[in-house]
Design a protein around this motif. Sequence first.
Motif, PDB file in Angstrom:
ATOM      1  N   ASN A  10      13.810 -26.775 -19.979  1.00 21.71           N
ATOM      2  CA  ASN A  10      13.948 -25.900 -21.702  1.00 21.71           C
ATOM      3  C   ASN A  10      15.168 -24.948 -21.493  1.00 21.71           C
ATOM      4  OD1 ASN A  10      12.604 -28.452 -22.177  1.00 21.71           O
ATOM      5  ND2 ASN A  10      10.473 -27.112 -22.396  1.00 21.71           N
ATOM      6  N   GLN A  11      14.914 -23.964 -20.114  1.00 20.71           N
ATOM      7  CA  GLN A  11      15.534 -22.486 -21.093  1.00 20.71           C
ATOM      8  C   GLN A  11      16.469 -22.592 -20.377  1.00 20.71           C
ATOM      9  OE1 GLN A  11      14.192 -19.633 -21.991  1.00 20.71           O
ATOM     10  NE2 GLN A  11      16.264 -18.491 -22.073  1.00 20.71           N
ATOM     11  N   VAL A  12      17.614 -23.674 -19.678  1.00 16.20           N
ATOM     12  CA  VAL A  12      18.664 -24.331 -19.770  1.00 16.20           C
ATOM     13  C   VAL A  12      19.573 -24.685 -20.329  1.00 16.20           C
ATOM     14  CG1 VAL A  12      20.058 -26.035 -17.959  1.00 16.20           C
ATOM     15  CG2 VAL A  12      18.134 -24.363 -16.922  1.00 16.20           C
ATOM     16  N   PHE A  13      18.543 -25.275 -21.962  1.00 18.26           N
ATOM     17  CA  PHE A  13      19.137 -25.219 -22.921  1.00 18.26           C
ATOM     18  C   PHE A  13      19.391 -25.295 -23.636  1.00 18.26           C
ATOM     19  CE2 PHE A  13      17.023 -29.160 -20.644  1.00 18.26           C
ATOM     20  CZ  PHE A  13      18.259 -30.128 -20.310  1.00 18.26           C
ATOM     21  N   ILE A  14      18.273 -23.942 -23.938  1.00 14.48           N
ATOM     22  CA  ILE A  14      18.676 -22.851 -24.549  1.00 14.48           C
ATOM     23  C   ILE A  14      19.832 -21.757 -23.804  1.00 14.48           C
ATOM     24  CG2 ILE A  14      17.372 -20.272 -25.177  1.00 14.48           C
ATOM     25  CD1 ILE A  14      14.667 -22.235 -24.717  1.00 14.48           C
ATOM     26  N   GLU A  15      19.925 -21.329 -22.895  1.00 18.69           N
ATOM     27  CA  GLU A  15      21.047 -20.456 -22.768  1.00 18.69           C
ATOM     28  C   GLU A  15      22.424 -21.262 -22.659  1.00 18.69           C
ATOM     29  OE1 GLU A  15      19.648 -19.842 -18.205  1.00 18.69           O
ATOM     30  OE2 GLU A  15      18.398 -18.264 -18.996  1.00 18.69           O
ATOM     31  N   ASN A  16      22.337 -22.605 -22.751  1.00  8.76           N
ATOM     32  CA  ASN A  16      23.969 -22.955 -22.873  1.00  8.76           C
ATOM     33  C   ASN A  16      24.397 -23.926 -23.976  1.00  8.76           C
ATOM     34  OD1 ASN A  16      24.763 -23.198 -20.321  1.00  8.76           O
ATOM     35  ND2 ASN A  16      22.825 -23.936 -20.045  1.00  8.76           N
ATOM     36  N   ILE A  17      23.002 -23.368 -25.223  1.00 12.04           N
ATOM     37  CA  ILE A  17      23.179 -24.733 -26.820  1.00 12.04           C
ATOM     38  C   ILE A  17      24.596 -23.637 -27.218  1.00 12.04           C
ATOM     39  CG2 ILE A  17      21.821 -23.074 -28.456  1.00 12.04           C
ATOM     40  CD1 ILE A  17      22.090 -26.480 -27.888  1.00 12.04           C
ATOM     41  N   GLU A  18      24.348 -22.303 -27.081  1.00 13.86           N
ATOM     42  CA  GLU A  18      26.124 -22.001 -27.892  1.00 13.86           C
ATOM     43  C   GLU A  18      26.963 -22.666 -27.162  1.00 13.86           C
ATOM     44  OE1 GLU A  18      25.729 -20.878 -30.576  1.00 13.86           O
ATOM     45  OE2 GLU A  18      23.716 -20.162 -30.667  1.00 13.86           O
ATOM     46  N   GLU A  19      27.782 -22.810 -26.161  1.00 11.38           N
ATOM     47  CA  GLU A  19      28.736 -23.799 -25.927  1.00 11.38           C
ATOM     48  C   GLU A  19      28.915 -24.651 -26.214  1.00 11.38           C
ATOM     49  OE1 GLU A  19      31.175 -23.727 -21.384  1.00 11.38           O
ATOM     50  OE2 GLU A  19      28.837 -23.481 -21.280  1.00 11.38           O
ATOM     51  N   TYR A  20      27.489 -25.742 -25.842  1.00  7.43           N
ATOM     52  CA  TYR A  20      27.503 -26.709 -26.017  1.00  7.43           C
ATOM     53  C   TYR A  20      27.823 -27.057 -27.962  1.00  7.43           C
ATOM     54  CZ  TYR A  20      25.794 -31.097 -28.074  1.00  7.43           C
ATOM     55  OH  TYR A  20      25.673 -32.134 -28.920  1.00  7.43           O
ATOM     56  N   ARG A  21      27.165 -26.456 -28.186  1.00  6.59           N
ATOM     57  CA  ARG A  21      27.784 -26.181 -30.084  1.00  6.59           C
ATOM     58  C   ARG A  21      29.173 -26.310 -30.094  1.00  6.59           C
ATOM     59  NH1 ARG A  21      22.361 -22.647 -31.781  1.00  6.59           N
ATOM     60  NH2 ARG A  21      20.456 -25.076 -32.516  1.00  6.59           N
TER      61      ARG A  21
END
Length: 124
Positions: A10-21
């Motif tokens: 889950n932490q991977v998604f949190i760490e990458n969410i801004e780039e994804y957005r």
Amino acid sequence: MSKEYSNEQNQVFIENIEEYRSLIDGESPKETERITKQYAKILMKSILLLSDRNIEGDGVAQRLVYFDNLLAGVEFPYQYYLDGTYEKYFGKMPRRNGSKNPNKWNTIHQKSREKKYRQNIRPN
């Protein structure tokens, strides 16, 4: 049934969410889906923690959408959020523009939750 995501995953998604957005910002629903699936494949290939997820399916892609909505504080009329993640992550990383609109890709997971919700609210 797929296995649960670990806290580390889950932490991977949190760490990458801004780039994804930033990648999906302003895109159409169809393009959002394409970008999401492409970005998920990159994550699975580059981050060992995600390498055991369903490579042929869209599990990681759908999890990106889930975390985008969850972290932004998107409210749904039906139970869309999974136990153990709602209280921990809901609304913790608002989008830069403050939008609480759902991610433009309405995933299969989300559609199935909505279908169950609609069936449960129909009068008998």
